[in-house]
Scaffold this active site. Sequence first.
Site, mmCIF file in Angstrom:
data_model
loop_
_atom_site.group_PDB
_atom_site.id
_atom_site.type_symbol
_atom_site.label_atom_id
_atom_site.label_comp_id
_atom_site.label_asym_id
_atom_site.label_seq_id
_atom_site.Cartn_x
_atom_site.Cartn_y
_atom_site.Cartn_z
ATOM 1 N N PRO A 18 0.729 -1.384 -0.058
ATOM 2 C CA PRO A 18 0.145 -0.087 -0.189
ATOM 3 C C PRO A 18 0.950 1.328 0.069
ATOM 4 O O PRO A 18 1.969 1.339 0.832
ATOM 5 C CB PRO A 18 -0.889 -0.147 1.167
ATOM 6 C CG PRO A 18 0.044 -1.010 2.192
ATOM 7 C CD PRO A 18 0.792 -1.908 1.163
ATOM 8 N N MET A 19 0.547 2.241 -0.833
ATOM 9 C CA MET A 19 1.380 3.587 -0.810
ATOM 10 C C MET A 19 0.507 4.482 -1.113
ATOM 11 O O MET A 19 -0.252 4.709 -2.323
ATOM 12 C CB MET A 19 2.450 3.560 -1.994
ATOM 13 C CG MET A 19 3.580 2.634 -1.655
ATOM 14 S SD MET A 19 4.984 2.527 -2.936
ATOM 15 C CE MET A 19 4.218 1.651 -4.381
ATOM 16 N N ALA A 20 0.224 5.523 0.119
ATOM 17 C CA ALA A 20 -0.638 6.797 -0.049
ATOM 18 C C ALA A 20 -0.484 7.455 -1.461
ATOM 19 O O ALA A 20 0.864 7.861 -1.637
ATOM 20 C CB ALA A 20 -0.480 7.636 1.218
ATOM 21 N N GLN A 74 -6.811 -1.446 2.659
ATOM 22 C CA GLN A 74 -5.691 -1.102 3.732
ATOM 23 C C GLN A 74 -6.259 -0.210 5.021
ATOM 24 O O GLN A 74 -6.617 1.029 4.279
ATOM 25 C CB GLN A 74 -4.387 -0.596 3.643
ATOM 26 C CG GLN A 74 -3.625 -0.974 4.954
ATOM 27 C CD GLN A 74 -2.002 0.111 5.018
ATOM 28 O OE1 GLN A 74 -2.164 1.010 4.633
ATOM 29 N NE2 GLN A 74 -1.111 -0.767 5.329
ATOM 30 N N CYS A 105 3.013 3.130 9.332
ATOM 31 C CA CYS A 105 3.184 4.555 8.814
ATOM 32 C C CYS A 105 4.052 5.256 9.964
ATOM 33 O O CYS A 105 3.758 5.337 10.802
ATOM 34 C CB CYS A 105 2.006 5.115 8.542
ATOM 35 S SG CYS A 105 2.125 6.693 7.858
ATOM 36 N N ASN A 207 9.125 -7.341 3.585
ATOM 37 C CA ASN A 207 9.030 -6.041 2.981
ATOM 38 C C ASN A 207 10.196 -5.069 3.339
ATOM 39 O O ASN A 207 10.728 -5.203 4.345
ATOM 40 C CB ASN A 207 7.673 -5.295 3.453
ATOM 41 C CG ASN A 207 7.720 -3.811 2.830
ATOM 42 O OD1 ASN A 207 7.242 -2.919 3.546
ATOM 43 N ND2 ASN A 207 7.805 -3.756 1.516
ATOM 44 N N ASP A 209 12.768 -2.817 0.549
ATOM 45 C CA ASP A 209 14.301 -2.835 -0.440
ATOM 46 C C ASP A 209 14.421 -4.019 -1.414
ATOM 47 O O ASP A 209 15.332 -4.456 -1.792
ATOM 48 C CB ASP A 209 15.589 -2.919 0.432
ATOM 49 C CG ASP A 209 15.901 -1.449 1.433
ATOM 50 O OD1 ASP A 209 14.873 -0.730 1.179
ATOM 51 O OD2 ASP A 209 16.835 -1.714 2.136
ATOM 52 N N GLY A 231 7.248 -2.173 -2.772
ATOM 53 C CA GLY A 231 6.741 -0.750 -2.953
ATOM 54 C C GLY A 231 7.376 0.080 -3.631
ATOM 55 O O GLY A 231 7.102 0.227 -4.925
ATOM 56 N N ARG A 232 8.453 0.798 -3.333
ATOM 57 C CA ARG A 232 9.192 1.784 -4.077
ATOM 58 C C ARG A 232 9.844 1.407 -5.420
ATOM 59 O O ARG A 232 9.868 1.960 -6.356
ATOM 60 C CB ARG A 232 10.163 2.547 -3.281
ATOM 61 C CG ARG A 232 9.772 3.230 -2.220
ATOM 62 C CD ARG A 232 10.791 3.635 -1.129
ATOM 63 N NE ARG A 232 11.127 2.776 -0.443
ATOM 64 C CZ ARG A 232 12.366 2.406 -0.020
ATOM 65 N NH1 ARG A 232 13.102 3.556 0.253
ATOM 66 N NH2 ARG A 232 12.659 1.295 0.650
HETATM 67 C C1 LIG Z 1 4.956 7.340 -1.165
HETATM 68 C C2 LIG Z 1 4.765 5.961 -0.132
HETATM 69 C C3 LIG Z 1 3.342 5.743 0.507
HETATM 70 C C4 LIG Z 1 3.174 5.113 1.430
HETATM 71 N N1 LIG Z 1 2.211 4.625 1.836
HETATM 72 C C5 LIG Z 1 1.678 3.959 2.788
HETATM 73 C C6 LIG Z 1 0.443 3.481 3.160
HETATM 74 O O1 LIG Z 1 -0.445 4.251 3.032
HETATM 75 N N2 LIG Z 1 0.303 2.204 4.167
HETATM 76 C C7 LIG Z 1 1.525 1.568 4.453
HETATM 77 O O2 LIG Z 1 1.498 0.236 5.243
HETATM 78 N N3 LIG Z 1 2.700 1.822 4.027
HETATM 79 C C8 LIG Z 1 2.978 2.882 3.211
HETATM 80 N N4 LIG Z 1 4.212 2.983 2.846
HETATM 81 C C9 LIG Z 1 5.174 1.940 2.971
HETATM 82 C C10 LIG Z 1 5.492 1.112 1.992
HETATM 83 O O3 LIG Z 1 4.158 0.209 2.087
HETATM 84 C C11 LIG Z 1 6.540 0.003 2.333
HETATM 85 O O4 LIG Z 1 6.207 -0.622 3.500
HETATM 86 C C12 LIG Z 1 7.764 0.749 2.230
HETATM 87 O O5 LIG Z 1 7.837 1.766 1.210
HETATM 88 C C13 LIG Z 1 8.948 -0.243 2.288
HETATM 89 O O6 LIG Z 1 8.944 -1.257 1.320
HETATM 90 P P1 LIG Z 1 9.966 -0.687 -0.097
HETATM 91 O O7 LIG Z 1 10.960 -0.804 0.124
HETATM 92 O O8 LIG Z 1 9.476 -1.980 -1.296
HETATM 93 O O9 LIG Z 1 9.423 0.499 -0.768
HETATM 94 C C14 LIG Z 1 4.418 3.977 1.535
HETATM 95 C C15 LIG Z 1 5.592 4.139 1.283
HETATM 96 C C16 LIG Z 1 5.722 5.254 0.196
HETATM 97 C C17 LIG Z 1 6.947 5.463 -0.362
#
Ligand SMILES: Cc1cc2nc3c(=O)[nH]c(=O)nc-3n(C[C@H](O)[C@H](O)[C@H](O)COP(=O)(O)O)c2cc1C
Length: 380
Positions: A18-20, A74, A105, A207, A209, A231-232
């Site tokens: 989930p990414m806001a 979520q 978060c 989760n 990187d 995510g990213r």
């Molecule tokens: C722009 C952005 C928005 C995010 N929004 C949420 C969210 O709404 N809920 C959540 O649980 N995590 C949120 N995250 C965290 C990601 O879900 C994830 O846990 C985090 O980026 C680490 O994973 P990654 O290394 O694959 O990016 C957000 C991350 C980013 C970069």
Amino acid sequence: MTLQIGPHPVQPPVVLAPMAGITNAPFRTLCREFSGGKGLFVSEMITTRALVERDAKTMRLIHFDGTEKPRSIQLYGVDPVTVGKAVRMIVDEDLADHVDLNFGCPVPKVTRKGGGSALPYKRNLLRSILREAVGNAGSLPVTMKMRKGIDDEHITYLDAGRIAVEEGVTAIALHGRTAAQHYSGTADWEAIARLKEAVPEIPVLGNGDIWSADDAVRMMRETGCDGVVVGRGCLGRPWLFRDLVAALEEGPDGTPTATPTAPTLREVARVMLRHAELLGQWLENEQRGVIDFRKHVAWYTKGFSIGSELRKKLAIASSLDELDALLSELDLDQAWPVGADGPRGRTSGRDRVVLPDGWLNDPYDCAVVGADAELDTSGG
Ligand SMILES: Cc1cc2nc3c(=O)[nH]c(=O)nc-3n(C[C@H](O)[C@H](O)[C@H](O)COP(=O)(O)O)c2cc1C
């Protein structure tokens, strides 16, 4: 082995984090198109209070394209009663097939109210929220996503994992960072392995990187986790889902079938236009769609040779025709640049985690601090 989220098989075990502001219906659609419909795609976080009060923006954020199955929402909340009501509403009105709870978060406006990554420190409050969520979910699976803890002195993930099992949570995703780390440094995959040992009863999703399909395979191998949450790595790269599916899906002889995608700029431009178009349809306004798309431009074009003037113009385009015309000015035959692989999106740290006064004094205190301030935070 197939990952099961309640009644839903997730094969291969890949989840869009989930990414806001990012993982709305259009972005999920794009990722699903690349994955061939395989995997699980979670909505951006929805505030339980805003959902219960039927806030207009929140109601748009829980929109699913008719073909999306399972529908994954979520929720974020700090008050067990409101979380319970939100889950009940989702069940009664058939709004989703799976509920994930956000305990990860790290942003100040959330942790200041004791929400997100601050919450698992309050063990009893966490337990109450999970109990209300699971108790109201009927046959819907409830999962949770968390960080390791608040900081290195206040690590909570093992306690939170046990509480989750006791309260009937279906699966847990762990981002291997503390809230204090925000997005700095590297994710601690060792912690994912520790959680997997601590909660053998339910699936653990790793989760943090994963920037390539190889990273996903390596995380599964090194941690023993049951699936990965990405995510990213997908920002400006929804086709990463094709690679993830290929790499985690075993071929007939048991060998991975990975073929990394390295699109030319022409192919990237096509995806950019489609993304902007889908956003416009979702927002029922082409201009608003293209404006919302602006935040994605730098991610899609990362590493390509574009020129600063054109880059600037792309980031302020306000119609599909304008975006199309600007994209056609680019040298579209450029191959995928090596520099576009690796970290993207947020990478910064923070000095300290903003918490309610006295939050760390008593890990077992059950008081709800921020229920009145929950409104208006759907989608981050
Ligand atoms: C722009 C952005 C928005 C995010 N929004 C949420 C969210 O709404 N809920 C959540 O649980 N995590 C949120 N995250 C965290 C990601 O879900 C994830 O846990 C985090 O980026 C680490 O994973 P990654 O290394 O694959 O990016 C957000 C991350 C980013 C970069």
